[in-house]
Design an enzyme around this catalytic site. Structure first.
Site, PDB file in Angstrom:
ATOM      1  N   ASP A 103      -8.742  -1.005   6.401  1.00  0.00           N
ATOM      2  CA  ASP A 103      -8.779  -2.330   7.008  1.00  0.00           C
ATOM      3  C   ASP A 103      -7.415  -2.695   7.578  1.00  0.00           C
ATOM      4  OD1 ASP A 103     -11.425  -3.263   6.784  1.00  0.00           O
ATOM      5  OD2 ASP A 103     -11.152  -3.608   4.646  1.00  0.00           O
ATOM      6  N   LYS A 144       0.794  -1.231   0.000  1.00  0.00           N
ATOM      7  CA  LYS A 144       0.000   0.000   0.000  1.00  0.00           C
ATOM      8  C   LYS A 144       0.829   1.285   0.000  1.00  0.00           C
ATOM      9  CE  LYS A 144      -4.335  -1.588   0.334  1.00  0.00           C
ATOM     10  NZ  LYS A 144      -5.475  -1.145  -0.486  1.00  0.00           N
TER      11      LYS A 144
END
Length: 379
Positions: A114, A82
């Protein structure tokens, strides 16, 4: 890898595999990602391409030519991919603010997560002298939440699911000197998610170079990608469907059965939200596809499959045995490939994906075990 692995088909319940196939996806084309993203990442401190590891035992198990795993367990000092999207998007946000004449000074980067995306945004904010406010939905492991807080971010726990955390983050980002840095898009909020998707293109560019180094000059025959809202899958589709000619691989999306919003949308032919359940694949526990991802997923994916937590756990154990640290979300791609290529209807699925005994497959393992702590006995 175990020398005599138990066939996943032998343990799979006798029920239809959650599966969707699209016969014309490999002929669809789109525009490429910006060329300057890779150079931006290459200039970051600590940048290095993540490993592409070949696993011959998996190729033998699944009657394929070669199987590679793109190992994102250590990306720019974080245990998931990410950081690629967070770093590029925040770079673009701050550049746009400076160009518009905005008042200098720190801004608050707001997001819902998340786990992995929020930690990447928080890390990027800390390194650049900005603030971060991260909304975390129910079901994220306390260690993952603590890792976000360790980046000096403000963390707000949300009792509801991921979609509720996104809604609350968007409300908080309306405050002065706050910017929403969300990796999913909806009508009216699409530019920043688009920058995040662009950031992920570096991962695909690395695969091209690494496969060439391994002798795979023509590229992969199939790439399997884990899917939450579909942003990484959008980046993968963009990369492989933006080539005007040459070999076009099959692209397989893998979701948890408890949160298969893209599979359901593809089946119905329009983007829909689903009610999500509990899953150890926390980073994929999303109920609504990203609005900007949807056209790419609809037209560019060859197939989508959903897997349960037990299959992901088995895959993570097998990858660990091969020396690859993979959390439940990262191991989902191996679970999905096994589901597609074994059990009832497997030969038809194999043909629809264009796979044979010489095929080259790349599995994206998007996180290491540190990214998403879980109890492997809790299925």
């Amino acid at each position: 890898m175990p020398e005599t692995p138990v066939s996943p088909s032998a343990t799979r319940p006798l029920r239809p595999l959650p599966w969707f196939a699209h016969s014309t996806a490999r002929t669809w084309r789109c525009e490429p990602a910006p060329a300057d993203v890779r150079a931006f990442h290459a200039a970051l401190p600590g940048y290095a391409p993540t490993p592409l590891t070949e696993l011959p035992a998996l190729a033998g198990e699944l009657r394929l030519g070669r199987v590679f795993v793109k190992d994102e367990s250590d990306r720019l000092g974080l245990p998931a991919f990410k950081a690629l999207g967070a770093s590029w998007s925040v770079h673009r946000i701050l550049a746009e603010r400076a160009a518009s004449g905005a008042e200098p000074g720190p801004v608050t980067l707001v997001t819902a997560t998340d786990g992995n995306h929020g930690r990447a945004v928080a890390r990027t904010a800390r390194l650049l002298g900005q603030h971060a406010h991260v909304f975390v939905p129910h079901g994220v492991h306390p260690q993952a939440v603590a890792a976000i807080g360790a980046e000096k971010a403000k963390v707000t726990a949300v009792m509801g699911p991921y979609d509720e955390a996104v809604r609350l983050a968007a409300e908080a980002a309306a405050a002065p000197d706050a910017v929403l840095v969300q990796d999913t898009a909806w009508a009216g909020y699409e530019q920043i998610p688009g920058w995040i998707v662009e950031g992920y293109s570096t991962l695909c560019a690395e695969i091209d170079e690494q496969l060439t180094d391994h002798g795979g000059i023509e590229g992969p025959d199939l790439v399997a990608v884990p899917v939450g809202v579909g942003s990484l899958a959008q980046a993968v589709v963009t990369h492989y469907r933006s080539r005007p000619s040459g070999h076009a691989p099959a692209l397989l999306a893998v979701e948890p059965e408890a949160a298969a919003c893209v599979l359901e949308s593809l089946t119905l032919g329009e983007p829909v939200s689903v009610t999500t359940g509990e899953t150890t694949m926390a980073g994929l526990n999303c109920g609504t596809p990203s609005s900007i991802a949807w056209p790419f997923l609809r037209d560019g994916l060859d197939a989508a499959v959903a897997v349960d937590d037990a299959a992901s756990t088995r895959a993570a154990v097998d990858l660990a045995g091969a020396g690859i640290s993979s959390g439940p979300c990262g191991a989902a791609t191996l679970a999905g490939l096994r589901a597609a290529l074994t059990g009832a209807g497997a030969e038809e699925r194999r043909r629809s994906l264009g796979l044979g005994p010489a095929s080259v497959v790349v599995l994206l393992s998007t996180e290491g075990t540190d990214a998403n702590p879980h109890d492997p006995t809790d299925h």
